[in-house]
Design a protein around this motif. Structure first.
Motif, PDB file in Angstrom:
ATOM      1  N   UNK A 119       0.842  -1.208   0.000  1.00  0.00           N
ATOM      2  CA  UNK A 119       0.000   0.000   0.000  1.00  0.00           C
ATOM      3  C   UNK A 119       0.875   1.254   0.000  1.00  0.00           C
ATOM      4  N   UNK A 120       1.984   1.198   0.726  1.00  0.00           N
ATOM      5  CA  UNK A 120       2.904   2.346   0.690  1.00  0.00           C
ATOM      6  C   UNK A 120       3.382   2.620  -0.732  1.00  0.00           C
ATOM      7  N   UNK A 121       3.547   1.562  -1.477  1.00  0.00           N
ATOM      8  CA  UNK A 121       3.974   1.721  -2.865  1.00  0.00           C
ATOM      9  C   UNK A 121       2.940   2.545  -3.639  1.00  0.00           C
ATOM     10  N   UNK A 122       1.657   2.280  -3.347  1.00  0.00           N
ATOM     11  CA  UNK A 122       0.588   3.028  -4.017  1.00  0.00           C
ATOM     12  C   UNK A 122       0.565   4.487  -3.568  1.00  0.00           C
ATOM     13  N   UNK A 123       1.095   4.749  -2.387  1.00  0.00           N
ATOM     14  CA  UNK A 123       1.073   6.127  -1.882  1.00  0.00           C
ATOM     15  C   UNK A 123       2.206   6.972  -2.446  1.00  0.00           C
ATOM     16  N   UNK A 124       3.184   6.317  -3.066  1.00  0.00           N
ATOM     17  CA  UNK A 124       4.323   7.060  -3.618  1.00  0.00           C
ATOM     18  C   UNK A 124       3.839   8.154  -4.557  1.00  0.00           C
ATOM     19  N   UNK A 125       4.313   9.328  -4.329  1.00  0.00           N
ATOM     20  CA  UNK A 125       3.864  10.418  -5.185  1.00  0.00           C
ATOM     21  C   UNK A 125       4.437  10.242  -6.579  1.00  0.00           C
ATOM     22  N   UNK A 126       3.613  10.467  -7.541  1.00  0.00           N
ATOM     23  CA  UNK A 126       4.052  10.324  -8.922  1.00  0.00           C
ATOM     24  C   UNK A 126       4.922  11.496  -9.326  1.00  0.00           C
ATOM     25  N   UNK A 127       5.138  11.646 -10.602  1.00  0.00           N
ATOM     26  CA  UNK A 127       5.990  12.747 -11.035  1.00  0.00           C
ATOM     27  C   UNK A 127       5.236  14.063 -10.899  1.00  0.00           C
ATOM     28  N   UNK A 128       5.928  15.043 -10.458  1.00  0.00           N
ATOM     29  CA  UNK A 128       5.345  16.366 -10.272  1.00  0.00           C
ATOM     30  C   UNK A 128       5.949  17.317 -11.294  1.00  0.00           C
ATOM     31  N   UNK A 129       5.272  18.402 -11.490  1.00  0.00           N
ATOM     32  CA  UNK A 129       5.920  19.501 -12.196  1.00  0.00           C
ATOM     33  C   UNK A 129       6.930  20.086 -11.220  1.00  0.00           C
ATOM     34  N   UNK A 130       7.950  20.728 -11.761  1.00  0.00           N
ATOM     35  CA  UNK A 130       8.929  21.351 -10.876  1.00  0.00           C
ATOM     36  C   UNK A 130       8.297  22.549 -10.152  1.00  0.00           C
ATOM     37  N   UNK A 131       8.814  22.810  -8.973  1.00  0.00           N
ATOM     38  CA  UNK A 131       8.343  23.951  -8.191  1.00  0.00           C
ATOM     39  C   UNK A 131       8.834  25.228  -8.870  1.00  0.00           C
ATOM     40  N   UNK A 132       7.950  26.198  -9.077  1.00  0.00           N
ATOM     41  CA  UNK A 132       8.474  27.434  -9.657  1.00  0.00           C
ATOM     42  C   UNK A 132       8.104  28.696  -8.877  1.00  0.00           C
ATOM     43  N   UNK A 133       7.587  28.518  -7.664  1.00  0.00           N
ATOM     44  CA  UNK A 133       7.331  29.685  -6.816  1.00  0.00           C
ATOM     45  C   UNK A 133       8.413  29.790  -5.764  1.00  0.00           C
ATOM     46  N   UNK A 134       8.030  29.571  -4.511  1.00  0.00           N
ATOM     47  CA  UNK A 134       9.007  29.562  -3.418  1.00  0.00           C
ATOM     48  C   UNK A 134       9.167  28.130  -2.936  1.00  0.00           C
ATOM     49  N   UNK A 135      10.403  27.661  -2.885  1.00  0.00           N
ATOM     50  CA  UNK A 135      10.665  26.302  -2.413  1.00  0.00           C
ATOM     51  C   UNK A 135      11.450  26.339  -1.107  1.00  0.00           C
ATOM     52  N   UNK A 136      10.952  25.623  -0.110  1.00  0.00           N
ATOM     53  CA  UNK A 136      11.729  25.421   1.112  1.00  0.00           C
ATOM     54  C   UNK A 136      12.448  24.097   0.940  1.00  0.00           C
ATOM     55  N   UNK A 137      13.771  24.141   0.982  1.00  0.00           N
ATOM     56  CA  UNK A 137      14.549  22.901   0.823  1.00  0.00           C
ATOM     57  C   UNK A 137      15.279  22.653   2.137  1.00  0.00           C
ATOM     58  N   UNK A 138      15.248  21.424   2.598  1.00  0.00           N
ATOM     59  CA  UNK A 138      15.908  21.110   3.866  1.00  0.00           C
ATOM     60  C   UNK A 138      16.300  19.644   3.874  1.00  0.00           C
ATOM     61  N   UNK A 139      17.251  19.320   4.738  1.00  0.00           N
ATOM     62  CA  UNK A 139      17.658  17.921   4.871  1.00  0.00           C
ATOM     63  C   UNK A 139      17.616  17.579   6.349  1.00  0.00           C
ATOM     64  N   UNK A 140      17.437  16.287   6.632  1.00  0.00           N
ATOM     65  CA  UNK A 140      17.398  15.874   8.033  1.00  0.00           C
ATOM     66  C   UNK A 140      17.982  14.479   8.154  1.00  0.00           C
ATOM     67  N   UNK A 286      -8.701  10.802   0.607  1.00  0.00           N
ATOM     68  CA  UNK A 286      -7.374  10.180   0.738  1.00  0.00           C
ATOM     69  C   UNK A 286      -7.409   8.725   0.289  1.00  0.00           C
ATOM     70  N   UNK A 287      -8.489   8.038   0.657  1.00  0.00           N
ATOM     71  CA  UNK A 287      -8.662   6.643   0.253  1.00  0.00           C
ATOM     72  C   UNK A 287      -8.683   6.553  -1.273  1.00  0.00           C
ATOM     73  N   UNK A 288      -9.457   7.432  -1.905  1.00  0.00           N
ATOM     74  CA  UNK A 288      -9.557   7.427  -3.366  1.00  0.00           C
ATOM     75  C   UNK A 288      -8.214   7.787  -4.003  1.00  0.00           C
ATOM     76  N   UNK A 289      -7.500   8.731  -3.386  1.00  0.00           N
ATOM     77  CA  UNK A 289      -6.188   9.127  -3.923  1.00  0.00           C
ATOM     78  C   UNK A 289      -5.221   7.940  -3.884  1.00  0.00           C
ATOM     79  N   UNK A 290      -5.263   7.172  -2.791  1.00  0.00           N
ATOM     80  CA  UNK A 290      -4.385   5.995  -2.675  1.00  0.00           C
ATOM     81  C   UNK A 290      -4.802   4.932  -3.683  1.00  0.00           C
ATOM     82  N   UNK A 291      -6.096   4.696  -3.786  1.00  0.00           N
ATOM     83  CA  UNK A 291      -6.588   3.671  -4.710  1.00  0.00           C
ATOM     84  C   UNK A 291      -6.343   4.058  -6.159  1.00  0.00           C
ATOM     85  N   UNK A 292      -6.288   5.367  -6.405  1.00  0.00           N
ATOM     86  CA  UNK A 292      -6.058   5.852  -7.763  1.00  0.00           C
ATOM     87  C   UNK A 292      -4.710   5.428  -8.313  1.00  0.00           C
ATOM     88  N   UNK A 293      -3.796   4.992  -7.444  1.00  0.00           N
ATOM     89  CA  UNK A 293      -2.476   4.597  -7.949  1.00  0.00           C
ATOM     90  C   UNK A 293      -2.143   3.136  -7.671  1.00  0.00           C
TER      91      UNK A 293
END
Ligand code: ZN
Length: 310
Positions: A119-140, A286-293
């Protein structure tokens, strides 16, 4: 498609999906809005064998079920277990352990563990368009011995490392939008700037911490740094959004999961990113979004246990 009112809560979902025919219709409607499509030949003409809940393709004469080509394929568990499991996982804010899921569904912990990973595999976000406004980038840093976050941050500030036993996770949040995150091999300039370039459009605004690896981004971005050591937020330049994702991630890891092997970390990460990105949706949404993939995302036991990396 059934005309029954769609479920809105967990208890309604469990009741709704007790009927396997309802489950089958539901998944079929999600996968094939234009009607069932043969996985093998793409044919759309078929007959339905109601007793076995399979379609027989008129083109290639093969039979296929609604599970073929999805994360449910080859599972002996019925959709009456799978769909409540998807509901539970998609709507869990801090994650759910395989023990908890097993007890809730009446399946073994081992089965529940496999379900969770699929199920986690289905939750993986697909490809996005690149961010072109303000991006907060961080590492942890994630993993290793349980330590409190303040100490982590302190170590990071003082020594610039988070310990050998920790895994680096890097993320980019579009201000007011979605987040993307990935497990990274290290915090080098190549790794972190590579991540930024993959996810953020040139010329966009990027806020990062003062880590030296981000130096140089100013050639292609409007780059401003946030000093974590300073406790106040200076106007627009902050990374509070992405920090919220890190705390969500760490809460799930420390509170719910007994242990996470670094190898599986990216799947847990995908789950928390999903929670974060669907925070405005209803439980049904959220359920539908997960099932959609669920389609085209088969995960075999072999791949999962590390023989082959999918
Ligand atoms: Zn066919």
């Amino acid at each position: 498609m059934t005309t029954k009112r769609l479920p809105e809560t967990l208890i309604e979902a469990i009741r709704y999906f007790t009927d396997i025919d309802v489950c089958t219709e539901f998944v079929a409607a999600m996968r094939w809005p234009e009607g069932p499509v043969c996985e093998r030949c793409g044919g759309m003409e078929h007959s339905y064998l109601r007793t076995r809940r399979v379609w027989k393709c008129k083109g290639c004469k093969r039979q296929f079920s609604v599970k073929v080509g999805t994360i449910f394929e080859d599972s002996p568990l019925g959709l009456d277990k799978w769909l409540p499991a998807v509901w539970l996982i998609a709507n869990s804010k801090n994650g759910i352990s395989s023990h908890e899921l097993g007890r809730a569904l009446g399946v073994t912990q081992k089965s529940a563990w496999f379900m969770l990973h699929r199920i986690r595999l289905a939750l993986q976000s697909g490809s996005f368009d690149k961010i072109d406004g303000i991006a907060e980038v961080d590492e942890t840093f994630i993993g290793g011995k349980a330590r409190n976050m303040h100490k982590d941050v302190r170590e990071r500030k003082i020594t610039g490392t988070g310990g050998k036993d920790k895994t680096v996770v890097v993320g980019a949040l579009e201000r007011g939008g979605k987040v993307r995150a990935a497990v990274a091999p290290d915090r080098s300039k190549t790794t972190l700037q590579g991540f930024v370039r993959d996810n953020v459009e040139q010329g966009a605004t990027v806020y990062t911490d003062a880590l030296n690896s981000y130096t140089g981004l100013e050639h292609d971005y409007l780059h401003a740094t946030v000093d974590h050591a300073v406790e106040y937020v200076s106007g627009q330049v902050h990374s509070n959004g992405i920090e919220n994702l890190w705390s969500l991630l760490k809460r799930g890891l420390h509170g719910t999961y007994v242990s996470v092997e670094p190898f599986h970390l990216f799947r847990y990460l995908d789950e928390r990113v999903f929670t974060f990105n669907t925070r405005e949706l209803t439980d049904l949404g959220r359920f539908a979004a997960a099932l959609g993939s669920i389609g085209d995302r088969r995960l075999t036991y072999k791949a999962l246990t590390g023989k082959v990396i999918a």
